[in-house]
Design a protein around this motif. Structure first.
Motif, PDB file in Angstrom:
ATOM      1  N   UNK A 172      46.632  36.607  30.602  1.00  0.00           N
ATOM      2  CA  UNK A 172      45.853  37.748  30.100  1.00  0.00           C
ATOM      3  C   UNK A 172      44.356  37.508  30.281  1.00  0.00           C
ATOM      4  N   UNK A 173      43.909  36.304  30.043  1.00  0.00           N
ATOM      5  CA  UNK A 173      42.492  35.995  30.203  1.00  0.00           C
ATOM      6  C   UNK A 173      42.086  36.093  31.671  1.00  0.00           C
ATOM      7  N   UNK A 174      42.886  35.538  32.544  1.00  0.00           N
ATOM      8  CA  UNK A 174      42.581  35.603  33.975  1.00  0.00           C
ATOM      9  C   UNK A 174      42.570  37.052  34.462  1.00  0.00           C
ATOM     10  N   UNK A 175      43.475  37.856  33.921  1.00  0.00           N
ATOM     11  CA  UNK A 175      43.516  39.260  34.317  1.00  0.00           C
ATOM     12  C   UNK A 175      42.265  39.997  33.862  1.00  0.00           C
ATOM     13  N   UNK A 176      41.816  39.721  32.641  1.00  0.00           N
ATOM     14  CA  UNK A 176      40.597  40.373  32.141  1.00  0.00           C
ATOM     15  C   UNK A 176      39.386  39.989  32.985  1.00  0.00           C
ATOM     16  N   UNK A 177      39.311  38.735  33.389  1.00  0.00           N
ATOM     17  CA  UNK A 177      38.201  38.273  34.236  1.00  0.00           C
ATOM     18  C   UNK A 177      38.258  38.945  35.600  1.00  0.00           C
ATOM     19  N   UNK A 178      39.482  39.064  36.142  1.00  0.00           N
ATOM     20  CA  UNK A 178      39.645  39.701  37.450  1.00  0.00           C
ATOM     21  C   UNK A 178      39.282  41.186  37.388  1.00  0.00           C
ATOM     22  N   UNK A 179      39.700  41.861  36.323  1.00  0.00           N
ATOM     23  CA  UNK A 179      39.395  43.284  36.181  1.00  0.00           C
ATOM     24  C   UNK A 179      37.897  43.527  36.031  1.00  0.00           C
ATOM     25  N   UNK A 180      37.189  42.526  35.508  1.00  0.00           N
ATOM     26  CA  UNK A 180      35.727  42.638  35.387  1.00  0.00           C
ATOM     27  C   UNK A 180      35.019  42.260  36.690  1.00  0.00           C
ATOM     28  N   UNK A 181      35.793  41.825  37.681  1.00  0.00           N
ATOM     29  CA  UNK A 181      35.211  41.441  38.966  1.00  0.00           C
ATOM     30  C   UNK A 181      34.412  40.148  38.900  1.00  0.00           C
ATOM     31  N   UNK A 182      34.834  39.240  38.016  1.00  0.00           N
ATOM     32  CA  UNK A 182      34.035  38.040  37.769  1.00  0.00           C
ATOM     33  C   UNK A 182      34.744  36.741  38.143  1.00  0.00           C
TER      34      UNK A 182
ATOM     35  N   UNK B 126      24.396  34.467  37.234  1.00  0.00           N
ATOM     36  CA  UNK B 126      24.914  33.749  36.076  1.00  0.00           C
ATOM     37  C   UNK B 126      26.322  33.221  36.337  1.00  0.00           C
ATOM     38  N   UNK B 127      26.625  32.045  35.776  1.00  0.00           N
ATOM     39  CA  UNK B 127      27.981  31.502  35.787  1.00  0.00           C
ATOM     40  C   UNK B 127      28.467  31.403  34.346  1.00  0.00           C
TER      41      UNK B 127
END
Length: 400
Positions: A261-271, A247-248
């Motif tokens: 903050x959004x980029x960090x949340x995405x990075x922490x989710x490994x996405x 999925x994308x």
């Protein structure tokens, strides 16, 4: 654009049926989009009704489009609380020196307050317009909450009617002191000749995003705002991606690419490799057509415009149970509780796992619901019927 109010001179215009819209700003957003659609529909269906728009702040992106369509647009240039008294004086003077408009229609809280007071002082009929249900401290700032409470106190004296686009808004505002007996629900509407599938545009947008034809793209189009709850979207994406790794995910809106903050949340989710982040766009039918599934993750809405726009473009949509999203979708299968990332991921996967042909069929059914239930011409007729009731303006089809 037309000159600013203080620069306008010359004799008063002849008395004509008029709706004077006062709105907080004209940057792209749900209320602004609805205002634009309503005016353009009125000009097509009832061209004898004159519309004028006053923005308390700027002409934004919507103002120039209205101006190019022949609608007079002015901006007062408000920049903060200190400029609001001057705005009130300008609005009051404007109403005092022009022929009485059919009605003053205000949009959003600050415009409800200032436009309402100006109309009251000038002896004009005013209708407020409320566009959301989220009134908690996490949803709106301290200043806006103070404006809301002030409007609640004035609601029994100033507006002839209080419009809202979602039934859920009535109890939420009654708790803030609004007079519940003055409310009337008129839902948002959609011009389905504009919001429709655009296959050629979809291919161009997907290519710009770097998406292959065989990749399933789940998207949200919304400005960065606590009420839109992008955090729940990211959490739902992480859950869905563990079951469907191909999925994308696409986020489009003002403030999205610049959010650390959004980029960090995405990075922490490994996405990081799964997400595309794009800024605010005006080609919404092309954007919606480029998505395989639209996912609204908001924790608070009024009538979610963007959900109906996706459906009108035949993009299968799922949503949290925010505002009147359940009414728009008309199918509880694709509704998840607010802030429930697991349930929202389940809705995403249920649609994403369909075959392309099945998704197209679902999208076609959802578009048909929008065409049948939320046609913008019927919505304008509801507004016009209200104006006619309040001030005796001619109804559609009657000579002026």
């Amino acid at each position: 654009m037309t000159p600013p109010l203080h620069a306008q001179t010359g004799p008063a215009r002849p008395s004509r049926p008029e709706v004077l819209h006062v709105i907080t700003d004209l940057r792209q957003g749900g209320a602004e989009a609805m205002l634009e659609k309503l005016i353009l529909t009125s000009r097509a269906v009832t061209p004898e009704i004159v519309h004028r728009v006053i923005s308390l702040r700027t002409i934004g992106t919507v103002g120039p489009r209205l101006d190019s369509a022949g609608v007079q647009v002015d901006a007062l240039g408000a920049t903060g609380l200190q400029s609001l008294p001057a705005c009130l004086r300008q609005l009051t003077a404007l109403l005092a020196r022009t022929p009485p408009p059919t009605v003053v229609q205000t949009w959003l809280y600050h415009a409800d307050l200032l436009g309402g007071l100006a109309a009251w002082r000038a002896g004009r009929t005013v209708v407020w317009n409320i566009r959301q249900t989220g009134l908690e401290r996490a949803d709106i700032g301290r200043t806006t909450r103070a404006v809301v409470r002030t409007c609640g106190l004035l609601s029994r004296h100033i507006p002839a009617r209080i419009l809202c686009n979602a039934s859920a808004a009535i109890p939420a505002h009654a708790r803030m002191g609004y007079d519940p007996d003055r409310f009337q629900v008129i839902p948002n509407g959609f011009d389905t000749t504009v919001f429709k599938r655009d296959e050629a545009g979809a291919r161009q947008v997907r290519a710009a995003w770097g998406l292959r034809d065989d990749e399933v793209a789940i998207g949200l189009v919304a400005r960065l705002d606590p009420q839109k709850d992008h955090a729940t979207f990211v959490r739902a994406a992480a859950i869905a991606a563990t079951h469907m790794p191909a999925l994308r995910f696409v986020l489009v809106g003002r403030g999205i690419p610049d959010s650390t903050a959004l980029r960090q949340a995405i990075a922490e989710a490994g996405l990081c490799k799964h997400f595309v982040l794009d800024s605010e766009r005006s080609d919404i039918p092309r954007v919606m057509s480029a998505l395989d599934v639209f996912c609204l993750s908001s924790r608070a809405e009024g009538f979610p415009n963007v959900l109906g726009e996706a459906m009108a473009c035949e993009t299968p949509a799922v949503s949290t149970d925010c505002g009147d999203a359940r009414i728009v979708l008309g199918d509880d299968t694709y509704i998840a509780p607010v802030q429930d990332a697991a349930a929202l991921a389940g809705c995403i996967m249920e649609v994403a796992m369909l075959s392309p042909a099945q998704r197209r069929a679902l999208g076609a059914r959802q578009r048909e619901r929008i065409v049948r239930e939320f046609d913008i011409r019927e919505v304008w007729n509801s507004y016009l019927a209200l104006y006619t009731e309040l001030v005796g303006a001619p109804s559609a089809g009657q000579p002026i």
